[in-house]
Write a protein that holds these residues in place. Structure first.
Motif, PDB file in Angstrom:
ATOM      1  N   GLU A  60       4.276  17.202  -0.235  1.00 12.09           N
ATOM      2  CA  GLU A  60       3.473  16.867  -1.416  1.00 12.09           C
ATOM      3  C   GLU A  60       3.287  18.150  -2.201  1.00 12.09           C
ATOM      4  OE1 GLU A  60      -0.354  15.360  -0.160  1.00 12.09           O
ATOM      5  OE2 GLU A  60       0.595  13.919   1.163  1.00 12.09           O
ATOM      6  N   TYR A  76      -1.416  14.319   2.838  1.00 10.09           N
ATOM      7  CA  TYR A  76      -2.401  13.238   2.899  1.00 10.09           C
ATOM      8  C   TYR A  76      -2.701  12.926   4.366  1.00 10.09           C
ATOM      9  CZ  TYR A  76      -4.452   8.617   2.388  1.00 10.09           C
ATOM     10  OH  TYR A  76      -5.289   7.542   2.458  1.00 10.09           O
ATOM     11  N   THR A 128       2.340  11.001  -5.603  1.00  8.19           N
ATOM     12  CA  THR A 128       1.097  10.321  -6.000  1.00  8.19           C
ATOM     13  C   THR A 128       0.222  11.191  -6.893  1.00  8.19           C
ATOM     14  OG1 THR A 128       1.098   9.080  -3.923  1.00  8.19           O
ATOM     15  CG2 THR A 128      -1.001   9.218  -5.092  1.00  8.19           C
ATOM     16  N   TRP A 129       0.060  12.455  -6.538  1.00  9.10           N
ATOM     17  CA  TRP A 129      -0.844  13.331  -7.309  1.00  9.10           C
ATOM     18  C   TRP A 129      -0.275  13.740  -8.660  1.00  9.10           C
ATOM     19  CZ3 TRP A 129      -4.872  16.958  -4.762  1.00  9.10           C
ATOM     20  CH2 TRP A 129      -5.614  16.229  -3.810  1.00  9.10           C
ATOM     21  N   SER A 133       0.851  -1.198   0.000  1.00  9.91           N
ATOM     22  CA  SER A 133       0.000   0.000   0.000  1.00  9.91           C
ATOM     23  C   SER A 133       0.882   1.241   0.000  1.00  9.91           C
ATOM     24  CB  SER A 133      -0.913   0.031   1.235  1.00  9.91           C
ATOM     25  OG  SER A 133      -0.160   0.331   2.392  1.00  9.91           O
ATOM     26  N   GLY A 134       0.284   2.378  -0.311  1.00  9.03           N
ATOM     27  CA  GLY A 134       1.009   3.643  -0.242  1.00  9.03           C
ATOM     28  C   GLY A 134       1.468   3.919   1.182  1.00  9.03           C
ATOM     29  N   MET A 135       0.621   3.616   2.160  1.00 11.45           N
ATOM     30  CA  MET A 135       0.976   3.874   3.555  1.00 11.45           C
ATOM     31  C   MET A 135       2.160   3.021   4.004  1.00 11.45           C
ATOM     32  SD  MET A 135      -0.650   6.448   4.511  1.00 11.45           S
ATOM     33  CE  MET A 135       0.198   6.439   6.088  1.00 11.45           C
ATOM     34  N   LEU A 137      -8.868   8.615  -5.454  1.00 12.24           N
ATOM     35  CA  LEU A 137      -8.641   9.442  -6.639  1.00 12.24           C
ATOM     36  C   LEU A 137      -7.850   8.657  -7.683  1.00 12.24           C
ATOM     37  CD1 LEU A 137      -5.350  11.001  -6.455  1.00 12.24           C
ATOM     38  CD2 LEU A 137      -6.412  11.071  -4.219  1.00 12.24           C
ATOM     39  N   THR A 190      -1.977   2.945  -5.834  1.00 13.92           N
ATOM     40  CA  THR A 190      -3.430   2.727  -5.818  1.00 13.92           C
ATOM     41  C   THR A 190      -4.160   3.752  -6.692  1.00 13.92           C
ATOM     42  OG1 THR A 190      -3.059   2.228  -3.469  1.00 13.92           O
ATOM     43  CG2 THR A 190      -5.344   2.392  -4.183  1.00 13.92           C
ATOM     44  N   LYS A 191      -3.545   4.911  -6.880  1.00 15.15           N
ATOM     45  CA  LYS A 191      -4.227   6.028  -7.524  1.00 15.15           C
ATOM     46  C   LYS A 191      -3.966   6.023  -9.036  1.00 15.15           C
ATOM     47  CE  LYS A 191      -5.154   6.711  -3.237  1.00 15.15           C
ATOM     48  NZ  LYS A 191      -4.453   7.624  -2.361  1.00 15.15           N
ATOM     49  N   ASP A 225       5.986  13.007  -1.851  1.00 12.80           N
ATOM     50  CA  ASP A 225       4.910  12.082  -2.186  1.00 12.80           C
ATOM     51  C   ASP A 225       4.393  12.499  -3.562  1.00 12.80           C
ATOM     52  OD1 ASP A 225       2.457  10.764  -2.504  1.00 12.80           O
ATOM     53  OD2 ASP A 225       2.012  10.800  -0.357  1.00 12.80           O
ATOM     54  N   LEU A 230      -4.448  -2.027  -4.715  1.00 12.72           N
ATOM     55  CA  LEU A 230      -3.792  -1.260  -3.661  1.00 12.72           C
ATOM     56  C   LEU A 230      -2.286  -1.469  -3.798  1.00 12.72           C
ATOM     57  CD1 LEU A 230      -4.334   0.266  -0.863  1.00 12.72           C
ATOM     58  CD2 LEU A 230      -4.127  -1.988   0.191  1.00 12.72           C
ATOM     59  N   GLY A 231      -1.505  -0.392  -3.668  1.00 12.72           N
ATOM     60  CA  GLY A 231      -0.058  -0.564  -3.738  1.00 12.72           C
ATOM     61  C   GLY A 231       0.704   0.712  -3.455  1.00 12.72           C
ATOM     62  N   ILE A 265       5.186   4.765   2.592  1.00 11.34           N
ATOM     63  CA  ILE A 265       5.489   5.970   3.373  1.00 11.34           C
ATOM     64  C   ILE A 265       6.131   5.583   4.709  1.00 11.34           C
ATOM     65  CG2 ILE A 265       4.400   7.888   4.631  1.00 11.34           C
ATOM     66  CD1 ILE A 265       2.373   8.041   2.241  1.00 11.34           C
ATOM     67  N   SER A 292       1.498   6.289  -3.735  1.00 14.65           N
ATOM     68  CA  SER A 292       0.393   5.364  -3.576  1.00 14.65           C
ATOM     69  C   SER A 292       0.052   4.985  -5.014  1.00 14.65           C
ATOM     70  CB  SER A 292      -0.797   6.042  -2.898  1.00 14.65           C
ATOM     71  OG  SER A 292      -1.940   5.219  -3.077  1.00 14.65           O
TER      72      SER A 292
HETATM   73  C1  PLP Z   1      -3.994   7.626  -1.126  1.00 19.78           C
HETATM   74  C2  PLP Z   1      -2.766   8.355  -0.793  1.00 19.78           C
HETATM   75  C3  PLP Z   1      -1.813   7.788   0.076  1.00 19.78           C
HETATM   76  C4  PLP Z   1      -2.041   6.456   0.776  1.00 19.78           C
HETATM   77  O1  PLP Z   1      -1.944   5.383  -0.076  1.00 19.78           O
HETATM   78  P1  PLP Z   1      -2.686   3.967   0.126  1.00 19.78           P
HETATM   79  O2  PLP Z   1      -2.350   3.244  -1.118  1.00 19.78           O
HETATM   80  O3  PLP Z   1      -4.138   4.248   0.333  1.00 19.78           O
HETATM   81  O4  PLP Z   1      -2.077   3.344   1.349  1.00 19.78           O
HETATM   82  C5  PLP Z   1      -0.658   8.507   0.325  1.00 19.78           C
HETATM   83  N1  PLP Z   1      -0.448   9.715  -0.237  1.00 19.78           N
HETATM   84  C6  PLP Z   1      -1.331  10.281  -1.065  1.00 19.78           C
HETATM   85  C7  PLP Z   1      -1.043  11.625  -1.650  1.00 19.78           C
HETATM   86  C8  PLP Z   1      -2.525   9.632  -1.367  1.00 19.78           C
HETATM   87  O5  PLP Z   1      -3.410  10.223  -2.181  1.00 19.78           O
END
Ligand code: PLP
Length: 377
Positions: free
Chosen positions: A146, A103, A177-178, A78-80, A330, A199-200, A175, A209-210, A83, A197
């Motif tokens: 972020e 986040y 992710t965005w 997962s992203g968490m 997202l 996952t997004k 981070d 999930l990742g 992190i 993450s």
């Molecule tokens: C969703 C998200 C996370 C957490 O990731 P998971 O895959 O839900 O554990 C961390 N940082 C950002 C910016 C996110 O949008």
């Protein structure tokens, strides 16, 4: 050989398999948890046990590493988990600076675990470079940020922060992710760590999930992250790794369309009388627009906005959409939105009347039509 473009990397970066002749084009899913010894035992680099390594995981780590232009990558379940591995790789007793608009899970991680891990944490406004400079201490080892941030899309100058941190010997983690590696590559801007993450946007279909951590020129740090991954074992399964690699192959083209659709939706929202404030770095009125333009290829698919009438009205508007789903998270192909504070809880600093929208890949006219009717009273 000339450096390959991101569309090419996304496709070929996870296609490598081990055998050379008459091989499959698409790698298979390798589910075995164990591997047979060679004659004379395992050799250096051999797969032994699935928590330690797996070919599908290697393929995924390779493509993400190449997309981010790093030299090492570790993927997580997962992203968490990704992190957490970075904070756990930092030495005990360190001071860390975390951006105050991050986040919610990252903030919660610090609230719940920083003391246990013996980390001293300060949450600060990372967009204020003077404040960052004066907040650095002798034992500051990590700055976490972020950009665009969640949920207010604040823009932080990664190059400037990295310069400040380097002078004090502190690491910078972004981070990513965005923005995704399509829109921004933090390591190229001077950061030491890029985190996802997956996952997004990288997964992109709201079905895996990742997480991932990518580093460059810092083997010592990467080895500690690798240790957390292998010993604590929050690793993705072969099936999830395989599916994530599959999804990433079309990710640059999805990202282009997310960018394009969000630009049109932001333009619509910025002119709507019910919208008080819009947070989208692609608009010239956004305070971070110039920095975003300089450090990003494009502005991404996320938009937050404040509506007239407070929390009650924001919740009502979200409930009126017909196509756009009311949901958290997202980065999927479908548009979703939410009243963010309801997801984050009362202790969250997010404004009461903030709606967060993940602009999907439906036709932008259809997204705008749905927004129009939901915002009408
Ligand atoms: C969703 C998200 C996370 C957490 O990731 P998971 O895959 O839900 O554990 C961390 N940082 C950002 C910016 C996110 O949008």
């Amino acid at each position: 050989m000339k450096k390959k473009k991101i569309e090419t990397i996304a496709i070929h970066g996870s296609m490598k398999t081990r055998s050379l002749e008459n091989d499959t084009i698409v790698p298979g899913i390798e589910v075995s948890t164990i591997y047979e010894h060679r004659n004379g035992g395992y050799q250096e680099g051999d797969d032994k046990y699935i928590r330690h390594s797996n070919p599908n995981r290697d393929q995924l780590e390779n493509v993400i590493m190449e997309l981010e232009e790093g030299d090492s990558c570790a993927v997580f379940s997962s992203g968490m988990a990704a992190i957490s591995s970075v904070f756990q790789a930092i030495e005990s007793g360190a001071h860390v600076l975390v951006a105050n608009d991050v986040y919610f899970g990252t903030r919660k991680l610090m609230w719940e675990f920083a003391e246990k891990w013996n980390l001293e944490v300060d949450f600060i406004d990372m967009t204020d470079l003077d404040l960052v400079g004066s907040s650095l201490k002798e034992n500051t080892k990590l700055l976490w940020l972020e950009t665009p941030s969640n949920p207010r899309l604040l823009i932080t100058d990664v190059k400037a922060i990295s310069k400040l941190a380097k002078k004090k010997g502190a690491l910078v983690a972004v981070d990513n992710t965005w923005p995704t590696p399509y829109n921004m590559r933090p390591l190229e801007l001077g950061a030491d760590v890029s985190v996802h993450s997956t996952t997004k946007y990288l997964g992109g279909h709201s079905d895996i999930l990742g997480g991932a951590v990518i580093t460059k020129n810092n083997e010592e740090l990467f080895e500690r992250i690798r240790l957390v991954q292998r010993v604590q074992g929050a690793v993705p399964s072969p099936r999830d790794s395989w599916l994530m690699s599959r999804s990433i192959r079309s990710f640059p083209y999805r990202m282009r369309a997310h960018n394009e659709n969000a630009r049109k939706v932001a333009d619509f929202l910025s002119k709507h009388p019910k919208v008080q404030t819009i947070y989208y770095p692609g608009l010239e009125s956004h305070p971070g627009h110039e920095i975003a333009k300089a450090q990003m290829t494009d502005f991404g698919g996320m938009i937050s906005f404040l509506v007239e009438g407070g929390a009650k009205e924001a919740i009502k508007i979200v409930s009126r959409s017909k196509m756009i789903k009311a949901a958290t998270s997202l980065g999927g192909i479908e548009s979703i939105w939410e009243h963010r504070k309801s997801s984050e809880g009362d202790e969250s600093p997010t404004p009461d009347n903030l709606i967060r929208l993940s602009v999907g890949l439906e036709h932008p006219d259809d997204i705008i039509e749905d927004l129009e009717q939901a915002l009408a009273d």
